[in-house]
Motif scaffolding. Structure first.
Motif, mmCIF file in Angstrom:
data_model
loop_
_atom_site.group_PDB
_atom_site.id
_atom_site.type_symbol
_atom_site.label_atom_id
_atom_site.label_comp_id
_atom_site.label_asym_id
_atom_site.label_seq_id
_atom_site.Cartn_x
_atom_site.Cartn_y
_atom_site.Cartn_z
ATOM 1 N N VAL A 23 60.118 58.235 69.891
ATOM 2 C CA VAL A 23 59.835 57.690 71.215
ATOM 3 C C VAL A 23 60.271 58.729 72.240
ATOM 4 O O VAL A 23 61.404 59.217 72.196
ATOM 5 C CB VAL A 23 60.594 56.368 71.459
ATOM 6 C CG1 VAL A 23 60.370 55.879 72.895
ATOM 7 C CG2 VAL A 23 60.141 55.304 70.473
ATOM 8 N N ILE A 24 59.396 59.089 73.142
ATOM 9 C CA ILE A 24 59.712 60.067 74.180
ATOM 10 C C ILE A 24 60.146 59.319 75.430
ATOM 11 O O ILE A 24 59.449 58.405 75.903
ATOM 12 C CB ILE A 24 58.505 60.965 74.483
ATOM 13 C CG1 ILE A 24 58.171 61.810 73.252
ATOM 14 C CG2 ILE A 24 58.787 61.875 75.679
ATOM 15 C CD1 ILE A 24 56.898 62.611 73.379
ATOM 16 N N ILE A 25 61.309 59.692 75.974
ATOM 17 C CA ILE A 25 61.864 59.031 77.150
ATOM 18 C C ILE A 25 61.936 60.044 78.282
ATOM 19 O O ILE A 25 62.508 61.126 78.125
ATOM 20 C CB ILE A 25 63.265 58.465 76.861
ATOM 21 C CG1 ILE A 25 63.196 57.463 75.699
ATOM 22 C CG2 ILE A 25 63.836 57.787 78.109
ATOM 23 C CD1 ILE A 25 64.545 57.055 75.173
ATOM 24 N N GLY A 92 64.759 48.609 74.716
ATOM 25 C CA GLY A 92 65.154 49.425 73.572
ATOM 26 C C GLY A 92 64.860 48.738 72.256
ATOM 27 O O GLY A 92 64.321 49.349 71.324
ATOM 28 N N GLU A 93 65.210 47.471 72.168
ATOM 29 C CA GLU A 93 64.943 46.708 70.948
ATOM 30 C C GLU A 93 63.441 46.590 70.707
ATOM 31 O O GLU A 93 62.973 46.661 69.556
ATOM 32 C CB GLU A 93 65.580 45.325 71.046
ATOM 33 C CG GLU A 93 67.091 45.344 71.119
ATOM 34 C CD GLU A 93 67.662 43.942 71.283
ATOM 35 O OE1 GLU A 93 66.878 42.971 71.134
ATOM 36 O OE2 GLU A 93 68.862 43.815 71.557
ATOM 37 N N ILE A 94 62.691 46.381 71.782
ATOM 38 C CA ILE A 94 61.235 46.241 71.657
ATOM 39 C C ILE A 94 60.613 47.534 71.142
ATOM 40 O O ILE A 94 59.775 47.520 70.234
ATOM 41 C CB ILE A 94 60.623 45.836 73.012
ATOM 42 C CG1 ILE A 94 61.127 44.448 73.420
ATOM 43 C CG2 ILE A 94 59.097 45.854 72.964
ATOM 44 C CD1 ILE A 94 60.851 44.092 74.862
ATOM 45 N N LEU A 95 61.032 48.673 71.693
ATOM 46 C CA LEU A 95 60.496 49.950 71.247
ATOM 47 C C LEU A 95 60.888 50.247 69.800
ATOM 48 O O LEU A 95 60.103 50.839 69.041
ATOM 49 C CB LEU A 95 60.966 51.074 72.171
ATOM 50 C CG LEU A 95 60.313 51.107 73.560
ATOM 51 C CD1 LEU A 95 61.001 52.133 74.448
ATOM 52 C CD2 LEU A 95 58.828 51.426 73.447
ATOM 53 N N ASP A 100 59.090 51.098 64.422
ATOM 54 C CA ASP A 100 59.323 50.794 63.010
ATOM 55 C C ASP A 100 58.098 50.145 62.366
ATOM 56 O O ASP A 100 57.807 50.379 61.195
ATOM 57 C CB ASP A 100 60.528 49.858 62.864
ATOM 58 C CG ASP A 100 61.848 50.565 63.097
ATOM 59 O OD1 ASP A 100 61.850 51.816 63.148
ATOM 60 O OD2 ASP A 100 62.877 49.880 63.238
ATOM 61 N N THR A 101 57.379 49.324 63.155
ATOM 62 C CA THR A 101 56.239 48.580 62.613
ATOM 63 C C THR A 101 54.945 49.370 62.694
ATOM 64 O O THR A 101 54.108 49.332 61.784
ATOM 65 C CB THR A 101 56.078 47.239 63.367
ATOM 66 O OG1 THR A 101 57.323 46.551 63.400
ATOM 67 C CG2 THR A 101 55.037 46.357 62.678
#
Length: 381
Positions: A23-25, A92-95, A100-101
């Protein structure tokens, strides 16, 4: 007048990390061009989706954590951009769930306040993210559009009005109005709303006090007495201002020599337009008494951008002794020490302080002025 579109050096850096399983932040203050950059990248990838997280429907969709529904919304897109991602609770949890999915999709999240994003992203995405910080336009980026003579002519304006992309090239009256609005945006939307800070006057007065102390060590006790608030509150406010890209600080450099100051700290502004707007001082440089402070601040923040552009891993400090010998900037790079002194009006006789030379004989020393700033702030070494 239309905003000048600058090429941003982060474009290639971010592009090199696309589809690498991360994930790029992208952090950065408001109005530095984050949205412009990600939309430009989207145009380069036709199978990309832009999601504005300030929109309620977008927040509701993501907050639902209904992965099937979210995946259906993504459609066949292989890249998804979440702009202003900190607006979504538990982003964060959503990303983490998404990567992962559906690891085949590239996720890119932007945010205007590092404390918002870092607090909600760091732990859930440990090992799964790559972070970038976007600053106001750098001299390096300007040098791609202007020649050396034009840059020299622009220096005065950059020290007064700063380097925000929407402000560059505008008439003076428009610059001042935009800076007024931007400064209010900084203080009230990002900083004051965090933790429900209720004393905007204290925050503004703290920033004004820092604005007048550029180049000097900051005393938390003196600021506490001046503002009539606790030292811990001063420290907390300064931390918030750093995390929200209003201020940055330099610690003092010391190798435990008896005469070196080891616990000092100086504060500077990421953009001088913000600093001068707080003081409502747009006086031309020829009539100012703070030109040296402005030049020091400008060189330091541009050096931060320089180090980022050329991927230089550098520790930055100032140096001072109790005998008042001092150096504006010490860079520690690859085990070597490089000392720099900033002088708006160049002098031939500036020499390295004897205390530093004797303690660190293998270090280098250079004075930076209007005559040689390009080799320090633009040209790679």
């Amino acid at each position: 007048m239309n905003e000048i579109v600058f090429y941003r050096t982060l474009n290639d850096k971010i592009a090199s990390w696309l589809f690498q399983g991360k994930v790029i932040i992208l952090y950065g203050p408001r109005q530095v061009g984050k949205t412009t950059l990600v939309k430009k990248m989207i145009r380069q990838y036709p199978d990309a989706l832009y999601m504005n997280c300030e929109r309620q429907p977008v927040r509701e969709l993501l907050s639902s954590k209904n992965l099937e529904r979210i995946r259906q919304y993504f459609g066949t897109n292989r890249m998804v951009v979440f702009d202003e991602a900190q607006k979504v609770a538990n982003i964060g949890e959503i990303l983490k769930l998404l990567i992962d999915t559906y690891p085949e999709i590239q996720y890119l999240a932007t945010g205007s306040s590092s404390f918002d994003l870092s607090n909600v992203l760091s732990e859930p995405l440990t090992g799964r993210n790559v972070k970038f910080v976007m600053y106001p336009v750098s001299l390096i980026e300007m040098s791609l559009q202007y020649d050396d003579l034009q840059l020299d002519e622009m220096l005065d304006n950059l020290l007064i009005y700063g380097s925000y992309p929407d402000i560059a090239g505008r008439p003076q009256t428009q610059k001042e109005k935009l800076l007024d609005e931007l400064t209010t945006d900084y203080l009230f939307r990002d900083v004051l709303q965090f933790e429900n800070l209720r004393r905007p006057d204290v925050l503004v007065n703290l920033l004004k006090a820092i604005a007048l102390q550029i180049g000097n060590e900051v005393s938390l006790r003196e600021l506490s007495n001046l503002l009539k608030i606790a030292v811990d509150t001063v420290q907390r406010y300064l931390s918030l201002l750093e995390k929200s890209f209003v201020l940055f600080s330099l610690p003092s450099f010391s190798r435990n020599l008896r005469n070196e100051i080891s616990k000092g700290r100086k504060f500077y502004f990421y953009d001088l337009g913000i600093r001068n707007t707080l003081l409502q001082n747009y006086t031309p440089l020829s009539n100012r008494g703070d030109v040296g402070q402005l030049w020091e601040n400008y060189c330091l923040v541009e050096r931060i951008k320089y180090n980022q552009a050329y991927d230089r891993r550098v520790n930055m400090y100032f140096w001072r002794t109790y005998q008042q010998q001092e150096i504006d900037l010490i860079e520690e790079h690859s085990g070597e020490l490089h000392a720099f002194e900033f002088k708006w009006r160049p002098r031939r006789s500036v020499k390295i302080p004897s205390g530093f030379k004797n303690a660190y004989p293998d270090s280098t020393f250079q004075t930076l002025s209007r005559e040689n700033y390009r080799e320090f702030l633009i040209n790679p070494k």
